[in-house]
Design a protein around this motif. Sequence first.
Motif, PDB file in Angstrom:
ATOM      1  N   MET A 118       0.802  -1.214   0.000  1.00 20.09           N
ATOM      2  CA  MET A 118       0.000   0.000   0.000  1.00 20.09           C
ATOM      3  C   MET A 118       0.836   1.265   0.000  1.00 20.09           C
ATOM      4  SD  MET A 118      -3.035  -0.491  -0.327  1.00 20.09           S
ATOM      5  CE  MET A 118      -4.591  -1.169   0.163  1.00 20.09           C
ATOM      6  N   ALA A 119       2.045   1.143   0.584  1.00 23.59           N
ATOM      7  CA  ALA A 119       2.817   2.370   0.771  1.00 23.59           C
ATOM      8  C   ALA A 119       3.793   2.616  -0.380  1.00 23.59           C
ATOM      9  CB  ALA A 119       3.582   2.311   2.079  1.00 23.59           C
ATOM     10  N   ASP A 120       3.746   1.748  -1.410  1.00 20.56           N
ATOM     11  CA  ASP A 120       4.698   1.856  -2.516  1.00 20.56           C
ATOM     12  C   ASP A 120       4.838   3.269  -3.066  1.00 20.56           C
ATOM     13  OD1 ASP A 120       3.831  -1.302  -4.105  1.00 20.56           O
ATOM     14  OD2 ASP A 120       4.894  -0.812  -2.264  1.00 20.56           O
ATOM     15  N   ILE A 121       3.677   3.762  -3.536  1.00 18.93           N
ATOM     16  CA  ILE A 121       3.719   5.052  -4.216  1.00 18.93           C
ATOM     17  C   ILE A 121       4.154   6.147  -3.269  1.00 18.93           C
ATOM     18  CG2 ILE A 121       2.310   6.823  -5.293  1.00 18.93           C
ATOM     19  CD1 ILE A 121       0.723   4.824  -6.595  1.00 18.93           C
ATOM     20  N   ASN A 122       3.617   6.070  -2.069  1.00 17.31           N
ATOM     21  CA  ASN A 122       3.922   7.061  -1.067  1.00 17.31           C
ATOM     22  C   ASN A 122       5.422   7.152  -0.818  1.00 17.31           C
ATOM     23  OD1 ASN A 122       3.122   8.926   0.948  1.00 17.31           O
ATOM     24  ND2 ASN A 122       3.606   7.371   2.480  1.00 17.31           N
ATOM     25  N   VAL A 123       5.998   6.005  -0.462  1.00 22.29           N
ATOM     26  CA  VAL A 123       7.432   5.940  -0.168  1.00 22.29           C
ATOM     27  C   VAL A 123       8.231   6.477  -1.346  1.00 22.29           C
ATOM     28  CG1 VAL A 123       9.358   4.367   0.148  1.00 22.29           C
ATOM     29  CG2 VAL A 123       7.248   3.999   1.404  1.00 22.29           C
TER      30      VAL A 123
ATOM     31  N   ARG B 144      -9.188   1.274  -6.374  1.00 17.99           N
ATOM     32  CA  ARG B 144      -8.068   0.321  -6.199  1.00 17.99           C
ATOM     33  C   ARG B 144      -7.873   0.012  -4.712  1.00 17.99           C
ATOM     34  NH1 ARG B 144      -1.919   2.186  -6.789  1.00 17.99           N
ATOM     35  NH2 ARG B 144      -2.628   3.108  -4.840  1.00 17.99           N
ATOM     36  N   ASN B 145      -7.886   1.030  -3.885  1.00 18.74           N
ATOM     37  CA  ASN B 145      -7.737   0.815  -2.436  1.00 18.74           C
ATOM     38  C   ASN B 145      -8.941   0.081  -1.857  1.00 18.74           C
ATOM     39  OD1 ASN B 145      -5.870   3.734  -1.178  1.00 18.74           O
ATOM     40  ND2 ASN B 145      -5.187   1.917  -2.238  1.00 18.74           N
ATOM     41  N   PHE B 146     -10.115   0.494  -2.303  1.00 18.70           N
ATOM     42  CA  PHE B 146     -11.376  -0.059  -1.805  1.00 18.70           C
ATOM     43  C   PHE B 146     -11.455  -1.572  -2.041  1.00 18.70           C
ATOM     44  CE2 PHE B 146     -15.904  -0.952  -3.010  1.00 18.70           C
ATOM     45  CZ  PHE B 146     -16.485  -0.786  -1.770  1.00 18.70           C
ATOM     46  N   VAL B 147     -11.140  -2.004  -3.250  1.00 16.55           N
ATOM     47  CA  VAL B 147     -11.246  -3.440  -3.533  1.00 16.55           C
ATOM     48  C   VAL B 147     -10.083  -4.229  -2.936  1.00 16.55           C
ATOM     49  CG1 VAL B 147     -12.662  -3.193  -5.603  1.00 16.55           C
ATOM     50  CG2 VAL B 147     -10.166  -3.288  -5.830  1.00 16.55           C
ATOM     51  N   SER B 148      -9.017  -3.534  -2.564  1.00 10.25           N
ATOM     52  CA  SER B 148      -7.875  -4.252  -2.005  1.00 10.25           C
ATOM     53  C   SER B 148      -8.031  -4.513  -0.508  1.00 10.25           C
ATOM     54  CB  SER B 148      -6.573  -3.488  -2.267  1.00 10.25           C
ATOM     55  OG  SER B 148      -6.511  -2.362  -1.427  1.00 10.25           O
ATOM     56  N   ASP B 149      -9.041  -3.920   0.108  1.00  8.47           N
ATOM     57  CA  ASP B 149      -9.213  -4.096   1.555  1.00  8.47           C
ATOM     58  C   ASP B 149      -9.263  -5.568   1.964  1.00  8.47           C
ATOM     59  OD1 ASP B 149      -9.053  -1.497   2.406  1.00  8.47           O
ATOM     60  OD2 ASP B 149     -11.193  -1.113   2.270  1.00  8.47           O
ATOM     61  N   PRO B 150     -10.060  -6.389   1.287  1.00 10.03           N
ATOM     62  CA  PRO B 150     -10.136  -7.787   1.728  1.00 10.03           C
ATOM     63  C   PRO B 150      -9.007  -8.675   1.182  1.00 10.03           C
ATOM     64  CG  PRO B 150     -12.198  -7.026   0.691  1.00 10.03           C
ATOM     65  CD  PRO B 150     -11.111  -6.080   0.311  1.00 10.03           C
TER      66      PRO B 150
ATOM     67  N   LEU C 188      -0.495   0.348 -10.940  1.00 10.92           N
ATOM     68  CA  LEU C 188      -1.563  -0.580 -11.319  1.00 10.92           C
ATOM     69  C   LEU C 188      -1.712  -1.747 -10.351  1.00 10.92           C
ATOM     70  CD1 LEU C 188      -0.942  -0.723 -15.178  1.00 10.92           C
ATOM     71  CD2 LEU C 188      -2.481   0.776 -13.919  1.00 10.92           C
ATOM     72  N   ARG C 189      -0.626  -2.080  -9.664  1.00  9.08           N
ATOM     73  CA  ARG C 189      -0.639  -3.228  -8.734  1.00  9.08           C
ATOM     74  C   ARG C 189      -1.158  -4.500  -9.397  1.00  9.08           C
ATOM     75  NH1 ARG C 189      -2.054  -0.002  -3.159  1.00  9.08           N
ATOM     76  NH2 ARG C 189      -0.317   1.436  -3.391  1.00  9.08           N
ATOM     77  N   ILE C 190      -0.589  -4.779 -10.545  1.00  9.44           N
ATOM     78  CA  ILE C 190      -0.845  -6.061 -11.196  1.00  9.44           C
ATOM     79  C   ILE C 190       0.489  -6.789 -11.278  1.00  9.44           C
ATOM     80  CG2 ILE C 190      -2.846  -5.263 -12.505  1.00  9.44           C
ATOM     81  CD1 ILE C 190      -1.070  -4.927 -14.951  1.00  9.44           C
ATOM     82  N   THR C 191       0.472  -8.036 -11.694  1.00  3.74           N
ATOM     83  CA  THR C 191       1.733  -8.783 -11.729  1.00  3.74           C
ATOM     84  C   THR C 191       2.582  -8.320 -12.906  1.00  3.74           C
ATOM     85  OG1 THR C 191       0.853 -10.530 -13.150  1.00  3.74           O
ATOM     86  CG2 THR C 191       0.587 -10.827 -10.773  1.00  3.74           C
ATOM     87  N   LYS C 192       3.889  -8.539 -12.754  1.00  2.00           N
ATOM     88  CA  LYS C 192       4.842  -8.191 -13.793  1.00  2.00           C
ATOM     89  C   LYS C 192       4.502  -8.934 -15.091  1.00  2.00           C
ATOM     90  CE  LYS C 192       9.776  -7.195 -13.606  1.00  2.00           C
ATOM     91  NZ  LYS C 192      11.007  -7.326 -12.823  1.00  2.00           N
ATOM     92  N   GLN C 193       4.026 -10.165 -14.937  1.00  2.00           N
ATOM     93  CA  GLN C 193       3.693 -10.988 -16.098  1.00  2.00           C
ATOM     94  C   GLN C 193       2.512 -10.382 -16.865  1.00  2.00           C
ATOM     95  OE1 GLN C 193       4.353 -12.224 -13.021  1.00  2.00           O
ATOM     96  NE2 GLN C 193       6.373 -12.963 -13.619  1.00  2.00           N
ATOM     97  N   SER C 194       1.456 -10.004 -16.130  1.00  2.00           N
ATOM     98  CA  SER C 194       0.284  -9.408 -16.779  1.00  2.00           C
ATOM     99  C   SER C 194       0.679  -8.125 -17.500  1.00  2.00           C
ATOM    100  CB  SER C 194      -0.796  -9.061 -15.755  1.00  2.00           C
ATOM    101  OG  SER C 194      -1.131 -10.170 -14.991  1.00  2.00           O
ATOM    102  N   LEU C 195       1.428  -7.289 -16.795  1.00  2.00           N
ATOM    103  CA  LEU C 195       1.821  -6.025 -17.394  1.00  2.00           C
ATOM    104  C   LEU C 195       2.691  -6.273 -18.622  1.00  2.00           C
ATOM    105  CD1 LEU C 195       1.918  -2.985 -17.482  1.00  2.00           C
ATOM    106  CD2 LEU C 195       3.798  -3.022 -15.851  1.00  2.00           C
TER     107      LEU C 195
END
Lengths: 212, 212
Positions: free
Chosen positions: A1-6, A44-50, B85-92
Amino acid sequence: MADINVSLQSRPSKGEPVAPGRPAGVGDGESLVDLIELFFFAYRNFVSDPDEILQGIGFGRAHHRVLHFVYRHPGMRVTDLLDILRITKQSLGRVLRELVDQGFIDSRAGASDRRQRLLHLTPKGEALAQEFVAIQSRRIRRALDECGADSRDQGRRFLVAMIDPEDRGAVEKLIARADQAAESRAGKSAPAKGGPAKDAGTRNAPSTRPAG
Amino acid sequence: MADINVSLQSRPSKGEPVAPGRPAGVGDGESLVDLIELFFFAYRNFVSDPDEILQGIGFGRAHHRVLHFVYRHPGMRVTDLLDILRITKQSLGRVLRELVDQGFIDSRAGASDRRQRLLHLTPKGEALAQEFVAIQSRRIRRALDECGADSRDQGRRFLVAMIDPEDRGAVEKLIARADQAAESRAGKSAPAKGGPAKDAGTRNAPSTRPAG
């Protein structure tokens, strides 16, 4: 989650002004590209919660969506689910099989049409679906709290307005019908005209067969 | 698009009351399941807007997302795109290859690191990306118009509040930086401190490398 931020915070600032809310002025009419992107990031954040829970049991987001709508519409048919999710029959088939195999969904033959499969959650499936609703409700609750008074109505109005006008009535009915089924299951409402509360599942399942 | 509408309207009404906005009262604290589902339906329609064009060229929504973010961040790296995008490297990888093969994206070796691929749109890719922004902007514009005064700020505030608090600063910077790059490309802004306008692509590309 913190990728972009960092990563972005670590990038040296070159004094670019930050101008939130400004349209980029591209294309046909005023561009609302900032809202396009915010919608993407919010969803993207919303669906990643679960995700964490889903990964722990080898499931993905498609499993979550199937679980959710069967939870909300007990007794729904596979064709109803296809209409809602708009994915291919093949994709849905695979996801459903996994949910049935692992004991989250129960697929029964219909009483009137034995070839028709009606979908119900098992108690295990229901517990998981409820957990997901609770997790995603927390994010929305927090967002509404931040946005202040009337934000629930405003948020609702905005989301409804984002839906195709010709789909809105059906979507709102679908939600209301599921709410009613939930109340019946919880034993909160008195038996309605349509039949006793225990019939709510079947009574409230959406029918998606065209009229013609 | 009209599936649900047709089907649900064709279903005989059994006098169920429609109660939009009412929470279902499930799970941890107040359930906001109606907003959960409206968010799903709104996003489903939103991302389906460019479907007709995409299908015509054999592409899907992942191609759209890649095209969009490369359009907004000319010169971005594959790793930046993965972060967004937070998808896999393979998909991208597969999607990128198709976009390059069909002449929508140009993948060039970086000037400082020849092993690093930097992504740019071709004129054909840029035209398509602009068309998608225009299509999706129309939906948002219509929604905002329906919601009345202040709806743009309210919608923006709600979407930002739905994003993880720790991601928000980065997302807003990402959007602002892309807006600035777009202005530079359009020749609207005077050269900034950081360099002349023609460098905007590289200067504005997001860096996602952590500090450490």
